[in-house]
Write a protein that holds these residues in place. Structure first.
Motif, PDB file in Angstrom:
ATOM      1  N   ALA A 164     -12.796 -33.588  17.107  1.00 40.01           N
ATOM      2  CA  ALA A 164     -12.521 -34.461  15.891  1.00 40.01           C
ATOM      3  C   ALA A 164     -10.825 -34.954  15.995  1.00 40.01           C
ATOM      4  O   ALA A 164     -10.355 -34.466  17.124  1.00 40.01           O
ATOM      5  CB  ALA A 164     -12.719 -33.513  14.784  1.00 40.01           C
ATOM      6  N   TRP A 205     -14.827 -26.438  15.076  1.00 38.43           N
ATOM      7  CA  TRP A 205     -14.919 -28.039  15.500  1.00 38.43           C
ATOM      8  C   TRP A 205     -16.433 -28.267  15.456  1.00 38.43           C
ATOM      9  O   TRP A 205     -16.878 -29.455  14.935  1.00 38.43           O
ATOM     10  CB  TRP A 205     -14.550 -27.954  17.036  1.00 38.43           C
ATOM     11  N   GLY A 256     -18.259 -29.543  11.783  1.00 36.52           N
ATOM     12  CA  GLY A 256     -17.941 -31.042  11.457  1.00 36.52           C
ATOM     13  C   GLY A 256     -18.800 -31.779  12.255  1.00 36.52           C
ATOM     14  O   GLY A 256     -19.333 -32.958  11.813  1.00 36.52           O
ATOM     15  N   ALA A 257     -18.748 -31.668  13.643  1.00 33.74           N
ATOM     16  CA  ALA A 257     -19.402 -32.720  14.434  1.00 33.74           C
ATOM     17  C   ALA A 257     -21.060 -32.664  14.507  1.00 33.74           C
ATOM     18  O   ALA A 257     -21.472 -33.673  14.506  1.00 33.74           O
ATOM     19  CB  ALA A 257     -19.019 -32.385  15.998  1.00 33.74           C
ATOM     20  N   ASP A 276     -15.275 -33.895   8.813  1.00 34.51           N
ATOM     21  CA  ASP A 276     -14.039 -33.943   9.671  1.00 34.51           C
ATOM     22  C   ASP A 276     -12.822 -34.587   9.181  1.00 34.51           C
ATOM     23  O   ASP A 276     -11.921 -34.688   9.711  1.00 34.51           O
ATOM     24  CB  ASP A 276     -14.383 -34.453  10.765  1.00 34.51           C
TER      25      ASP A 276
END
Length: 276
Positions: A127, A176, A179-180, A213
């Motif tokens: 992100a 991380w 959000g991905a 993100d």
């Protein structure tokens, strides 16, 4: 039996002088693979509550950063292992299938493109906030180490500095993939709820459109990092005025993070530079 240092006034246990003190439940001090896995899970949840973490993990506890670093690298390794194994299998299978038909050059080019597409579609990209957060997590420990006072009463122990940076970076690594893979997580949750609570599962569709993100996760991480630093300074150090130190470090942390985020945005937007 308890003792007290005649120079800095720090209280300690005399047993710690003759044996390395360990903190039960901390992944650094796990013994054996089974305990390492279980204590790694406990540590991952413990850093969500910084105040409780720093009240339990003291500067006198032996520093063993390697087991902790390996634990927080384990989820990333497992996430990347399956796509790369699948890409390798695809590359070999495509080469065997098309070698005699298309020749070596075209076959290798085709197989490589297919394998790259699998990796790009399965592995989440970092992100935009990851590198600014990484710099922010390192700002406070670096400044505390560089500006360490001569007085032992006002100094910050080396284990505290290392843990201050290590577990802050680990928090970014844990946040991380949320959000991905937000869409995939909600899609899987919707598949579990649909057979039983179809009406409730429909609410997950508009939630999946949220872009975590963009602002939500970065804002939550920044707030957590500031609170993390405050708990470390107030509970894990011997500073007389931790609030003012925390205020200066917070200002530097926010400045560094904002500067790196702005630089990355300028490079991404390809803003032209004008010479004076």
């Amino acid at each position: 039996m308890d003792g007290r240092c005649v120079e800095c006034g720090l209280a300690f246990d005399w047993r710690d002088v003759f044996a390395s003190p360990l903190c039960p439940g901390l992944v650094e001090h796990a013994r054996g693979m089974r305990q390492w896995l279980w204590w790694g899970v406990r540590t991952s949840f413990a850093i969500l509550w910084p105040r409780r973490f720093w009240m339990r993990v003291l500067p006198r506890h032996t520093l063993r950063p390697v087991p902790a670093a390996l634990w927080f690298a384990l989820p990333m390794t497992l996430w990347l292992l399956f796509p790369f194994c699948r890409a390798l299998y695809t590359f070999v299978a495509e080469c065997i299938h098309y070698w005699a038909l298309s020749g070596p050059e075209l076959t290798i080019n085709w197989a490589f493109n297919q394998s790259r597409w699998i990796v790009e579609s399965e592995v989440p990209f970092l992100a935009w906030w990851f590198y600014p957060f990484l710099a922010m997590a390192l700002t406070s420990p670096v400044l505390l180490a560089a500006l360490r006072p001569k007085s032992r009463e006002e100094s910050v122990a080396a284990p505290t500095l290392v843990r201050l940076a290590l577990y802050a970076i680990a928090m970014g690594i844990l946040a991380w993939p949320i959000g991905a893979w937000w869409d995939k997580l909600l899609f899987a949750l919707e598949g579990l709820l649909s057979p039983y609570w179809f009406a409730h599962a429909q609410y997950l569709d508009p939630i999946a459109r949220w872009r975590l993100d963009d602002a939500t996760i970065p804002a939550m991480l920044v707030a957590w990092l500031l609170f993390w630093n405050w708990c470390a300074l107030s509970k894990g150090t011997r500073l007389r005025n931790p609030f003012w130190v925390w205020l200066v470090l917070s200002t530097a942390t926010l400045t560094v993070g904002l500067g790196i985020a702005l630089c990355r945005w300028m490079l991404w937007a390809e803003v032209p530079r004008f010479c004076q």
